[in-house]
Design a protein around this motif. Structure first.
Motif, PDB file in Angstrom:
ATOM      1  N   ASP A 155       0.939  -1.238  -0.018  1.00 29.11           N
ATOM      2  CA  ASP A 155      -0.171  -0.087  -0.137  1.00 29.11           C
ATOM      3  C   ASP A 155       0.735   1.330   0.074  1.00 29.11           C
ATOM      4  N   GLU A 156       1.916   1.329   0.777  1.00 29.84           N
ATOM      5  CA  GLU A 156       2.668   2.483   0.975  1.00 29.84           C
ATOM      6  C   GLU A 156       3.596   2.593  -0.307  1.00 29.84           C
ATOM      7  N   HIS A 157       3.945   1.745  -0.959  1.00 27.23           N
ATOM      8  CA  HIS A 157       4.984   1.953  -1.931  1.00 27.23           C
ATOM      9  C   HIS A 157       4.317   1.686  -3.532  1.00 27.23           C
ATOM     10  N   PHE A 158       3.320   1.230  -3.609  1.00 29.23           N
ATOM     11  CA  PHE A 158       2.841   0.828  -4.999  1.00 29.23           C
ATOM     12  C   PHE A 158       1.416   1.235  -5.235  1.00 29.23           C
ATOM     13  N   TYR A 159       0.763   1.718  -4.545  1.00 31.34           N
ATOM     14  CA  TYR A 159      -0.478   2.402  -4.783  1.00 31.34           C
ATOM     15  C   TYR A 159      -0.626   4.081  -5.243  1.00 31.34           C
ATOM     16  N   ASN A 160       0.262   4.086  -6.407  1.00 29.77           N
ATOM     17  CA  ASN A 160       0.304   5.416  -6.907  1.00 29.77           C
ATOM     18  C   ASN A 160       0.204   5.362  -8.604  1.00 29.77           C
ATOM     19  N   PRO A 161      -0.357   6.712  -9.202  1.00 31.45           N
ATOM     20  CA  PRO A 161      -0.377   6.254 -10.601  1.00 31.45           C
ATOM     21  C   PRO A 161       0.798   6.088 -11.478  1.00 31.45           C
ATOM     22  N   PRO A 162       2.104   6.422 -11.081  1.00 34.10           N
ATOM     23  CA  PRO A 162       3.065   5.942 -11.995  1.00 34.10           C
ATOM     24  C   PRO A 162       3.311   4.555 -11.863  1.00 34.10           C
ATOM     25  N   VAL A 163       3.022   3.831 -11.061  1.00 31.97           N
ATOM     26  CA  VAL A 163       3.216   2.218 -10.841  1.00 31.97           C
ATOM     27  C   VAL A 163       1.979   1.807 -11.616  1.00 31.97           C
ATOM     28  N   VAL A 164       0.905   2.253 -11.650  1.00 33.38           N
ATOM     29  CA  VAL A 164      -0.418   1.955 -12.200  1.00 33.38           C
ATOM     30  C   VAL A 164      -0.092   2.030 -13.828  1.00 33.38           C
ATOM     31  N   ALA A 165       0.566   3.134 -14.151  1.00 26.48           N
ATOM     32  CA  ALA A 165       0.835   3.606 -15.455  1.00 26.48           C
ATOM     33  C   ALA A 165       1.792   2.247 -16.143  1.00 26.48           C
ATOM     34  N   ALA A 166       2.755   2.107 -15.529  1.00 30.10           N
ATOM     35  CA  ALA A 166       4.007   1.229 -15.664  1.00 30.10           C
ATOM     36  C   ALA A 166       3.277  -0.045 -16.044  1.00 30.10           C
ATOM     37  N   MET A 167       2.595  -0.513 -15.079  1.00 30.43           N
ATOM     38  CA  MET A 167       2.053  -1.984 -15.146  1.00 30.43           C
ATOM     39  C   MET A 167       0.797  -2.055 -16.223  1.00 30.43           C
ATOM     40  N   LEU A 168       0.002  -1.242 -16.671  1.00 32.22           N
ATOM     41  CA  LEU A 168      -0.685  -1.087 -17.611  1.00 32.22           C
ATOM     42  C   LEU A 168      -0.040  -1.344 -18.926  1.00 32.22           C
ATOM     43  N   ILE A 169       1.151  -0.376 -18.949  1.00 32.10           N
ATOM     44  CA  ILE A 169       1.921  -0.778 -20.405  1.00 32.10           C
ATOM     45  C   ILE A 169       2.704  -2.178 -20.450  1.00 32.10           C
ATOM     46  N   ILE A 170       3.421  -2.519 -19.612  1.00 29.43           N
ATOM     47  CA  ILE A 170       3.891  -3.679 -19.328  1.00 29.43           C
ATOM     48  C   ILE A 170       3.217  -5.023 -19.619  1.00 29.43           C
ATOM     49  N   SER A 185      -0.424  -9.834  -9.202  1.00 26.61           N
ATOM     50  CA  SER A 185      -1.339  -8.729  -9.265  1.00 26.61           C
ATOM     51  C   SER A 185      -1.545  -7.870  -7.992  1.00 26.61           C
ATOM     52  N   LEU A 186      -0.674  -8.533  -7.067  1.00 24.49           N
ATOM     53  CA  LEU A 186      -0.559  -7.666  -5.920  1.00 24.49           C
ATOM     54  C   LEU A 186      -0.035  -6.185  -6.151  1.00 24.49           C
ATOM     55  N   ILE A 187       0.697  -6.002  -7.186  1.00 26.38           N
ATOM     56  CA  ILE A 187       1.245  -4.706  -7.598  1.00 26.38           C
ATOM     57  C   ILE A 187      -0.022  -3.851  -8.270  1.00 26.38           C
ATOM     58  N   PRO A 188      -0.795  -3.044  -7.911  1.00 23.56           N
ATOM     59  CA  PRO A 188      -1.812  -2.307  -8.777  1.00 23.56           C
ATOM     60  C   PRO A 188      -1.650  -1.995 -10.170  1.00 23.56           C
ATOM     61  N   GLY A 189      -2.595  -1.972 -10.912  1.00 25.32           N
ATOM     62  CA  GLY A 189      -2.238  -1.826 -12.540  1.00 25.32           C
ATOM     63  C   GLY A 189      -1.862  -3.121 -13.173  1.00 25.32           C
TER      64      GLY A 189
END
Length: 275
Positions: free
Chosen positions: A110-125, A166-170
């Protein structure tokens, strides 16, 4: 009760109901939607809401597949009841990797990965991965396994291992498990259905964890918001599940891969230049 708050809650329920089952990341979309659809609730409530709202979506699977998932159905003979119990054993086995890794790391994630940049990266990857895997399948001469009863315990465990991603959002829980199922030789339909069933214990467990962390002292407004979001996501999920199962009978997942890439780029552009 603020009418605008109710409208925003309904919109988030619609987002959840659509994105929970399509391999495009429901949690990622809810995080992004919060940038534009502010409920103006506490951060602790929103962290819990973004997970627990998914219970409504999960109940759609329970309703649509109740007969298939019910080992005590009087309409099933002894062999069919046994097959249903075996299916649940495979589901429970597949849940273990995410439970063992996800529960201890819940706060850290929650502290490190629940943010828009991580979501964007995972969406693309993962958008790229869907396109690569589908292109590989098009060239493959191997016939995919198209009978859920033939899904072995090792295959179930392998799909469960993909769910850890999938524990990483996005990433998308359904996206990771469907992609994993396809990679180990399942048909799109078998991979999708097992992903649906796998979501039942996962989301019940994740929701219980979030509610316990939040505490059971809800205000009346919080209760209404949470129940409204769950009900809307349930109704929309029924439509989304039926759409996906009909879609993958004639199409592959590349369109979802393209969508993820485009959305990821738009998210990066928004937070880099407009935010």
């Amino acid at each position: 009760m603020d009418i605008l708050l109710m409208i925003k809650t309904i919109l988030l329920g619609i987002v959840e109901g659509i994105t929970e089952w399509l391999p495009i990341s429901s949690t990622g979309h809810l995080i992004l939607a919060d940038e534009f659809i502010k409920l103006n609730m506490s951060d602790a409530f929103m962290e819990m809401f973004n997970v627990v709202i998914q219970l409504g979506a999960i109940m759609a699977v329970v309703v649509l597949y109740f007969h298939k998932l019910n080992p005590f159905s009087p309409k099933k003979n002894r062999r069919e009841k046994g097959d249903t119990i075996i299916l649940w054993m495979k589901v429970i086995l597949a849940v273990l990797p995410a439970a063992v890794i996800g529960i201890p790391l819940d706060d850290w994630l929650d502290e490190h990965f629940y943010n828009p940049p991580v979501v964007a990266a995972m969406l693309i990857i993962y958008g790229i991965l869907f396109i690569v895997v589908e292109n590989r399948n098009r060239r493959s001469r191997r016939r995919p396994m198209d009978d859920l009863d033939r899904l072995s315990y090792p295959m179930a465990l392998a799909i469960g291992a993909f769910q850890v991603l999938s524990l990483i959002p996005g990433t998308s829980r359904s996206g990771a498990t469907i992609l994993g199922g396809i990679l180990i030789g399942c048909s799109r339909t078998v991979a999708a259905e097992f992903s649906f069933f796998l979501g039942i214990p996962v989301m019940f467990g994740a929701s219980l964890l979030k509610i316990v962390k939040f505490g059971f002292q809800f205000t009346s407004v919080e209760v209404i918001v949470l129940l409204t979001g769950m009900i809307v996501s349930f109704l929309v999920s029924i439509i989304a599940i039926k759409f996906l199962l009909g879609y993958i009978k004639k199409n592959d997942f590349k369109a979802f891969g393209v969508y993820r890439i485009i959305l990821g780029i738009l998210v990066i552009a928004y937070f880099a230049f407009l935010k």
